[in-house]
Motif scaffolding. Sequence first.
Motif, PDB file in Angstrom:
ATOM      1  N   ASN A 156       6.495 -11.901   0.095  1.00  0.00           N
ATOM      2  CA  ASN A 156       5.788 -12.077   1.289  1.00  0.00           C
ATOM      3  C   ASN A 156       5.824 -10.659   2.209  1.00  0.00           C
ATOM      4  O   ASN A 156       6.753 -10.586   3.016  1.00  0.00           O
ATOM      5  N   MET A 157       4.380 -10.204   2.311  1.00  0.00           N
ATOM      6  CA  MET A 157       4.430  -9.059   3.094  1.00  0.00           C
ATOM      7  C   MET A 157       3.018  -9.116   3.673  1.00  0.00           C
ATOM      8  O   MET A 157       2.133  -9.527   2.698  1.00  0.00           O
ATOM      9  N   PRO A 158       2.638  -8.743   4.899  1.00  0.00           N
ATOM     10  CA  PRO A 158       1.514  -8.718   5.376  1.00  0.00           C
ATOM     11  C   PRO A 158       0.661  -7.600   4.394  1.00  0.00           C
ATOM     12  O   PRO A 158       0.977  -6.648   3.846  1.00  0.00           O
ATOM     13  N   GLY A 159      -0.772  -7.674   4.385  1.00  0.00           N
ATOM     14  CA  GLY A 159      -1.433  -6.868   3.567  1.00  0.00           C
ATOM     15  C   GLY A 159      -1.380  -7.474   2.192  1.00  0.00           C
ATOM     16  O   GLY A 159      -1.301  -8.456   1.815  1.00  0.00           O
ATOM     17  N   MET A 160      -0.928  -6.369   1.558  1.00  0.00           N
ATOM     18  CA  MET A 160      -0.882  -6.459  -0.056  1.00  0.00           C
ATOM     19  C   MET A 160       0.507  -7.127  -0.406  1.00  0.00           C
ATOM     20  O   MET A 160       1.439  -6.641   0.156  1.00  0.00           O
ATOM     21  N   SER A 161       0.299  -8.055  -1.100  1.00  0.00           N
ATOM     22  CA  SER A 161       1.571  -9.063  -1.284  1.00  0.00           C
ATOM     23  C   SER A 161       2.201  -8.153  -2.491  1.00  0.00           C
ATOM     24  O   SER A 161       1.835  -7.564  -3.279  1.00  0.00           O
ATOM     25  N   GLU A 191       0.783  -1.028  -0.080  1.00  0.00           N
ATOM     26  CA  GLU A 191       0.022  -0.094   0.131  1.00  0.00           C
ATOM     27  C   GLU A 191       0.875   1.287   0.149  1.00  0.00           C
ATOM     28  O   GLU A 191       0.601   2.241  -0.821  1.00  0.00           O
ATOM     29  N   GLU A 232       0.623  -8.863  -5.887  1.00  0.00           N
ATOM     30  CA  GLU A 232      -0.591  -7.920  -6.045  1.00  0.00           C
ATOM     31  C   GLU A 232       0.072  -6.576  -6.528  1.00  0.00           C
ATOM     32  O   GLU A 232      -0.392  -5.741  -7.603  1.00  0.00           O
TER      33      GLU A 232
END
Lengths: 448, 125
Positions: free
Chosen positions: B59-64, B38, B67
């Motif tokens: 690999n990230m929390p929320g929007m990968s 984001e 994406e």
Amino acid sequence: MLLQTILVIILLLNLRKETKGKNGLQQWDKLIITAICISAALFVLHNVFLPVSGLLIMFSYGLTATVIYTVYTNTLFTSGKALINAFWPLFVLNFFEDVISIIDKPFYKSWRNYLEGAELLALVWMVAMLIINNKQKKALEKERKINEEKEKEYKITEQIKAQLEVQVKERTAEITQQKEELQKTLHELESTQSQLIHAEKMASLGELTAGIAHEIQNPLNFVNNFSEINGELLEEMKVAIEKQDYEEVKALINDIADNEKKINLHGKRADSIVKGMLQHSRTSTGQKELTDINALCDECMRLSYHGLRAKDKTFNAGFETKFDEQLSKINVLPQEIGRVILNLCNNAFYATNAKKKTAGSDYKPVVSITTVAAGNGVEIRVQDNGSGIPQQIIDKIFQPFFTTKPTGQGTGLGLSMSYDIITKAHNGTLQVTSQENIGTTFFISLPY
Amino acid sequence: MNILVVDDERDVQTLFEQRFRKEIRSNELKFAFAFSGEEALAYLNQHDHEAVLILSDINMPGMSGLELLDRIKKKYATPPPRVMMITAYGDAENFNTAKSLGADDFLTKPVDFATLKDKLKTIES
């Protein structure tokens, strides 16, 4: 005399009722019949042999006395006593009359009328007594029959009772056997349950392995990189020292020190992850220890997130941690509480993932974990904005083996085990609120 | 060259700043950092076309990262910035997905900075 023999016959016939046709009394019966025959013989003889009538009369009275004596002395004829009472007055009068007629004939003749009157009265007495006696006998007989009936009933009852006792014994044996079988089954179930708990633990560990690998990889990268950089920086420092550029040296020293801190920090991070993993796989020691709940929550949330990511590449969700920094450490079984948090986080992420499949692209899945110092303990909240739990099943979610997941994906033991860990092992509470399509929040409260 | 690094690990910033300290000092490279998909999109909105290269974790929390890659490639059609994906797993599935979404290059964790530097030099030239 005439009357006397008839009376004796009547008495004997009455007595015979007691002995007639009864086993073991045949001898008495014969004796009575003999006595009757003798009486009848006396009666006939008296009419035929008038000259020896005095002797016959004496004989007749002897027979009467023998009968009376026998009745009075023998317990067999208890009812005969009452019978004899009916005959007494007549016997006495007869005897009196016969004796007088033999001894003093004129006196007898002058008193004959009175004697005959008395005899009539005695006869009436006898008849009345016989009737009463008969009635009493009948009443007694009736009573005896009733008693017999009762005895019969009692015997039947006894029989039934004995039968019942046998049945009860059989049933008891059956039930005991069933009980033993049930106990055996229970024992088997208990061991199956402990196996399942172990399997559940191992399964969640397996899910986490990939996540743990990722979690360890990151800090190790930092450790390697920063230590390499420090090597480079030290080379640069040599050059700077040679140039006597001490400003540069100072800057480099600061950088190296900062990097050193980071190496240390990430080293510790990897260390705690490995420890967490070990804690998770280890069987509980049963020893409570002072635990930093915030650190535990953070670790579990990350493990859960990365574990799920490793399993499902399309899975994605935001996670937030809102920790109360004032939280003091509390005495808990860290690996057990860790399992609960891990389980709740896994469920929360699962719920957001489920909703993501139906919701539009505007949906932002978020799972948050919050810690709050409550009045007498610590509260941990695990919240998601996922699919929620339908009201009709919310009461069942803590039951063992209840799962909404497809077969093979969930053991249905996660929440029931969590519930036991929180309520039984820690005297805490585990509660849930949920709204379909809005989200679910689990509240764990642990007392100090 | 402007490079936007996207990673949820905050220490990545320090790492890059130190690894590329010479290049930064000499203004050869300019780094910007975003700690989520984001944030990266917000940065790109504000600094249109400034970033030439985007380095993103997957690999990230929320929007990968995938994406983010998809959005960037769709939104900035002409000319889209180069996007290099970094992944801890480096598996075929992520690789293929990223490739189909239009990723320009790949790096696997742990990032080999020597390789990265070489790649950057190739892009510059």
